[in-house]
Design an enzyme around this catalytic site. Structure first.
Site: not given
Ligand code: DGL
Length: 282
Positions: A16-17, A48, A79, A81, A164, A198, A200
């Site tokens: 993941d990012s 990301y 992730c 993104t 975050e 997403c 998060h």
């Molecule tokens: N983990 C990213 C997602 O699921 C969200 C966090 C990011 O923007 O890096 O899209």
């Protein structure tokens, strides 16, 4: 001098990012505790969501290569993104050159697969980062499987920051969550199912549910990803055989170790040991 990269041959890689993928990893480990896992978070370069296709692709490919170098045969992009912006190119262009026997899977397709059974009105909402919404990956994947479903997306640019920064219980969170849900429901009042696209967002569920009209289902994706991985390993015994089973999990981050451990505790109910590695050099 180049530091030796830790090795865990046969572990399943989860990338993941940042921290969000930990919500997916938890569900995967609950369903499939017997396997070994490596979690890699590119926290130093997250988020990301607002980044361009080219950059997300470049960063994601570096992370995938790193996990391959550590011994993974199978990598999950936990992730949205990265799945939206990098997965297809990595699968089609990079994997055949790197190693045609390794695999990279994403989170959007398995989420799209579950949606047909969840919506009755056939009107679905997707809440995600700006990058995921702009990529149109959710409508594309859902329409391949269910052409009759109307998909409406809403970018929620503040939500990742709320998580975050540990602001998910604050009044500020109420303001942004309510605002984005209202915009989505105004775009299509017939929506009966909202996908949290997403990783998060599961941490915001209590507030998301508070502002979602009654009768509208809110769907976090972790369980569906875990079941989809189980199904994938069942359908691909050759890959399953390469995945080792000691029940271990190693954590790596591109950020400082203390910073990751501190915030990871919001996402996981366990204290973890994490090692800092450089993702871009290999
Ligand atoms: N983990 C990213 C997602 O699921 C969200 C966090 C990011 O923007 O890096 O899209």
């Amino acid at each position: 001098m180049k530091a030796t990269l830790p090795q865990a041959p046969g572990a399943i890689g989860v990338f993941d990012s940042g921290y969000g993928g930990l919500t997916i990893l938890s569900e995967i480990r609950q369903l499939l505790p017997q396997y070994d896992y490596i979690y890699l978070g590119d926290n130093a370069r997250a988020p990301y969501g607002p980044r361009s296709f080219e950059i997300v692709y470049e960063f994601t490919l570096q992370a995938v290569n790193k996990l391959f170098e550590m011994g993974c045969h199978l990598v999950i992009l936990a992730c949205n993104t990265a799945s939206a912006k990098a997965l297809r190119t990595i699968q089609m262009n990079d994997l055949p050159q790197i190693d045609p026997n390794r695999r990279v899977l994403g989170v959007i397709r398995p989420t799209a697969e579950c949606i047909g059974e969840l919506t009755q009105s056939r009107h679905v909402g997707v809440m995600a980062t700006a990058g995921t919404i702009k990529s149109e990956s959710y409508p594309m994947e859902i329409h391949k499987l269910f052409p009759d479903i109307q998909v409406t997306g809403q970018a929620c640019p503040m939500w990742v920051s709320l998580v975050e920064n540990q602001e998910f219980d604050s009044d500020g969170a109420d303001f942004f969550i309510r605002k984005d849900i209202d915009i989505l429901m105004n775009k299509d009042p017939q929506i009966d199912t909202i996908i949290l696209g997403c990783t998060h967002y599961p941490l915001l569920i209590p507030k998301i549910k508070k502002y979602t009209p009654e009768g509208v289902k809110v769907i976090p994706q972790g369980k569906y990803i875990a079941h989809s991985l189980k199904d994938y390993l069942h359908r691909h015994p050759e890959m399953d055989a390469k995945c080792t089973r000691q029940g271990t999990c190693l954590f790596f981050t591109s950020e400082a170790e203390e910073k990751f451990s501190e915030s990871a505790s919001i996402f996981l109910d366990e204290n973890i040991k994490v090692k800092s590695i450089s993702i871009e050099l290999h």
